[in-house]
Design a protein around this motif. Structure first.
Motif, short mmCIF file in Angstrom:
data_model
loop_
_atom_site.label_atom_id
_atom_site.label_comp_id
_atom_site.label_asym_id
_atom_site.label_seq_id
_atom_site.Cartn_x
_atom_site.Cartn_y
_atom_site.Cartn_z
N ILE A 101 0.84 -1.20 0.00
CA ILE A 101 0.00 0.00 0.00
C ILE A 101 0.87 1.25 0.00
O ILE A 101 0.62 2.20 -0.76
N ARG A 102 1.91 1.26 0.83
CA ARG A 102 2.81 2.42 0.87
C ARG A 102 3.52 2.61 -0.46
O ARG A 102 3.69 3.74 -0.93
N ALA A 103 3.94 1.51 -1.08
CA ALA A 103 4.61 1.61 -2.38
C ALA A 103 3.67 2.15 -3.44
O ALA A 103 4.08 2.95 -4.30
N LEU A 104 2.42 1.72 -3.41
CA LEU A 104 1.43 2.23 -4.37
C LEU A 104 1.19 3.72 -4.17
O LEU A 104 1.11 4.49 -5.13
N ASN A 105 1.08 4.15 -2.93
CA ASN A 105 0.89 5.57 -2.64
C ASN A 105 2.08 6.40 -3.07
O ASN A 105 1.93 7.55 -3.51
N ALA A 106 3.28 5.83 -2.96
CA ALA A 106 4.48 6.54 -3.39
C ALA A 106 4.54 6.63 -4.91
O ALA A 106 4.95 7.66 -5.48
N ARG A 115 1.94 6.52 -7.06
CA ARG A 115 0.84 7.36 -7.56
C ARG A 115 0.17 8.04 -6.36
O ARG A 115 -0.80 7.51 -5.80
N PRO A 116 0.70 9.18 -5.92
CA PRO A 116 0.08 9.89 -4.79
C PRO A 116 -1.41 10.12 -5.04
O PRO A 116 -1.82 10.53 -6.12
N GLY A 117 -2.21 9.82 -4.02
CA GLY A 117 -3.65 9.99 -4.14
C GLY A 117 -4.36 8.82 -4.77
O GLY A 117 -5.57 8.90 -5.02
N ILE A 118 -3.66 7.72 -5.05
CA ILE A 118 -4.29 6.56 -5.66
C ILE A 118 -5.49 6.11 -4.82
O ILE A 118 -5.44 6.09 -3.59
N ALA A 119 -6.60 5.78 -5.48
CA ALA A 119 -7.80 5.31 -4.80
C ALA A 119 -7.70 3.80 -4.63
O ALA A 119 -7.63 3.06 -5.62
N ILE A 120 -7.69 3.36 -3.39
CA ILE A 120 -7.55 1.93 -3.09
C ILE A 120 -8.90 1.41 -2.61
O ILE A 120 -9.52 1.98 -1.71
N THR A 121 -9.37 0.34 -3.24
CA THR A 121 -10.59 -0.33 -2.81
C THR A 121 -10.23 -1.76 -2.43
O THR A 121 -9.13 -2.24 -2.72
N GLY A 122 -11.14 -2.42 -1.75
CA GLY A 122 -10.82 -3.78 -1.31
C GLY A 122 -12.04 -4.54 -0.85
O GLY A 122 -13.17 -4.07 -0.94
N ASP A 123 -11.79 -5.74 -0.32
CA ASP A 123 -12.81 -6.60 0.26
C ASP A 123 -12.39 -6.94 1.69
O ASP A 123 -11.19 -7.06 1.98
N MET A 124 -13.37 -7.13 2.56
CA MET A 124 -13.10 -7.55 3.92
C MET A 124 -14.19 -8.54 4.35
O MET A 124 -15.38 -8.31 4.09
N ILE A 125 -13.77 -9.62 4.97
CA ILE A 125 -14.69 -10.65 5.46
C ILE A 125 -14.80 -10.52 6.98
O ILE A 125 -13.79 -10.46 7.68
N VAL A 126 -16.02 -10.49 7.47
CA VAL A 126 -16.29 -10.38 8.90
C VAL A 126 -16.72 -11.74 9.44
O VAL A 126 -17.51 -12.44 8.82
N GLY A 127 -16.19 -12.10 10.60
CA GLY A 127 -16.67 -13.30 11.28
C GLY A 127 -16.13 -14.59 10.73
O GLY A 127 -16.78 -15.64 10.84
N PHE A 128 -14.91 -14.56 10.15
CA PHE A 128 -14.29 -15.82 9.71
C PHE A 128 -14.09 -16.71 10.94
O PHE A 128 -13.82 -16.21 12.04
N PRO A 129 -14.21 -18.03 10.79
CA PRO A 129 -14.08 -18.92 11.95
C PRO A 129 -12.83 -18.62 12.78
O PRO A 129 -11.73 -18.53 12.25
N GLY A 130 -13.05 -18.45 14.08
CA GLY A 130 -11.94 -18.17 14.99
C GLY A 130 -11.60 -16.71 15.15
O GLY A 130 -10.70 -16.36 15.91
#
Length: 441
Positions: free
Chosen positions: A289-294, A296-311
């Motif tokens: 993430i830091r390398a991407l920001n360096a 392309r300053p201001g790069i828009a980062i999107t992603g996925d997150m899973i809630v409640g994975f076992p454990g």
């Protein structure tokens, strides 16, 4: 040839959207014209997703509702394709006797022949995998390019076997399309007026890694950038473990490559990432993430997150919140974990109730809404190049996307649809920006 009408309902990812576009192309030769009204259709196809249980249930409910249409119009052809078709196969024909066709993720090329059979009363299921490098060449590219932006498939399948994910089982192993064929398609699209291409794959970062005589993904992007007429390049989806320094450098070197990347983390906890078999730590993810920001300053980062994975403990969950604060995603797709049959995680004991998972999801949603709004507000006063794609949210407005992928609505003439314009951002909302037209470059 008598004109017939085709209705396609697409569930899930952009790969499915692209497959649906290809289906329209193939069936046009059989006299089928797309319609937006199911009741007018002579054939209804559901292009399905089974990545999460909710999407699968939607398909079953839809098939149940379609029974009445089939009763009213016996000649109506009903078909199911995509990941649910691949996973369930013949069971769908048994469970839904009014269904005519089931075609898997590797069998689009068989669809015209299957439709001809269905027109003569045949019921058929085709779900065989094709695990060779011809798989991506068995069906034609999309025809018709009235839009400025088009998807271009560069690879299919996945070799990562994340413990929660059904994709390798329904899409098969990774296979990269030949770069010469990709570039030919991009050139054809450019000659038809397409100005933006979105390179697609389950894990585009691993493109070409199995082929010694093919470029890697970073080099492929550089070759696409050389195509005259293409003004913007996007790609999805990326796996963090395959995000190379060469690919990150493309964001610094190539103005045509948009300042936006979808880089799913799935969790902010190393312990959870290990159980997920994600093959990276939070520290290495943040390094990228830091390398991407360096680059392309201001790069828009999107992603996925899973809630409640076992454990997932409260501490694990807190680490996910901390990761979100540090990355500051422009958008984040948040999902409650749902067990998928056949995956390794399906055998793990679930320690959280549905209520606990939903409560954590709401906390993540609240945090992400705040971050997204803060990022959107940071655009106010800036000038953005916008690709105008259609009508805006309100009368008199048109709408398009900035380089970052942000949706921008602004007053303007409909004649500008299909062009690039310069827009000053004057206000920010949760899901879009409001602008004022500056000039038409």
């Amino acid at each position: 040839m008598n004109e017939k009408y085709l209705f396609i309902e697409t569930f899930g990812c952009q790969m499915n959207v692209n497959d649906s576009e290809r289906i329209v192309t193939m069936l046009a030769d059989l006299g089928y014209t797309p319609t937006a009204t199911p009741t007018d259709a002579d054939m209804i196809l559901l292009n399905t997703c089974s990545v999460r249980g909710g999407a699968e249930e939607k398909v079953y409910k839809r098939l149940s509702h379609l029974r009445s249409l089939k009763k009213a119009k016996n000649s109506l052809i009903l078909g199911v394709g995509g990941c649910v078709a691949q996973q369930e196969g013949d069971h769908l024909l048994l469970k839904f006797p009014w269904l005519d066709l089931v075609f898997g993720t590797h069998n689009l090329h068989l669809l015209p022949d299957m439709v001809r059979g269905a027109e003569n009363g045949e019921r058929r299921c085709e779900t065989a995998f094709i695990d060779n490098d011809q798989r991506l060449d068995l069906f034609p590219p999309v025809k018709g390019s009235s839009r400025l932006s088009r998807f271009v498939t560069v690879m299919q399948g996945c070799d990562n076997y994340c413990s929660y994910c059904i994709v390798p089982y329904v899409r098969g192993r990774e296979i990269s399309r030949r770069s010469a064929d990709i570039l030919d398609e991009v050139r054809r699209l450019a000659s038809d007026g397409v100005q933006e291409v979105v390179l697609l794959g389950q894990n585009v970062n691993s493109y070409g890694l199995k082929s010694a005589d093919e470029p890697g993904f970073a080099q492929l992007i550089r070759l696409v950038a050389e195509v005259e007429g293409i003004r913007r390049i996007r790609f999805t989806t990326s796996h963090p473990k395959d995000m190379s320094d060469e690919l990150i450098a493309c964001f610094a070197d190539l103005p045509k490559l948009c300042g936006q990347i979808h880089l799913p983390a799935q969790s902010g906890s190393d312990a959870v990432l290990s159980r997920m078999n994600r093959s990276y730590s939070c520290a290495t993810y943040l390094d990228k993430i830091r390398a991407l920001n360096a680059a392309r300053p201001g790069i828009a980062i999107t992603g996925d997150m899973i809630v409640g994975f076992p454990g997932e403990s409260e501490e694990d969950f807190g680490q996910t919140l901390s990761l979100m604060e540090e990355v500051r995603y422009a958008d984040l797709f948040l999902f409650v974990y749902s067990s998928r049959p056949g995956t390794r995680a399906a055998g793990l004991p679930e320690e959280l109730s549905r209520e606990q998972k939903v409560e954590r999801l709401e906390r993540l949603l609240g945090l992400q809404r705040r971050i997204t709004m803060e990022i959107n507000k940071s655009y106010v006063g800036t000038v953005q190049a916008v690709m105008v794609e259609g009508e805006g949210k309100r009368p008199g407005q048109i709408s398009g996307r900035a380089d970052s992928g942000r949706i921008v609505n602004f007053p303007g003439d409909h004649a500008l649809i299909g062009s690039f314009v310069t827009v000053r951002i004057v206000a920010a909302y949760q899901n879009s920006l409001l602008g004022e037209l500056q000039q038409n470059p």
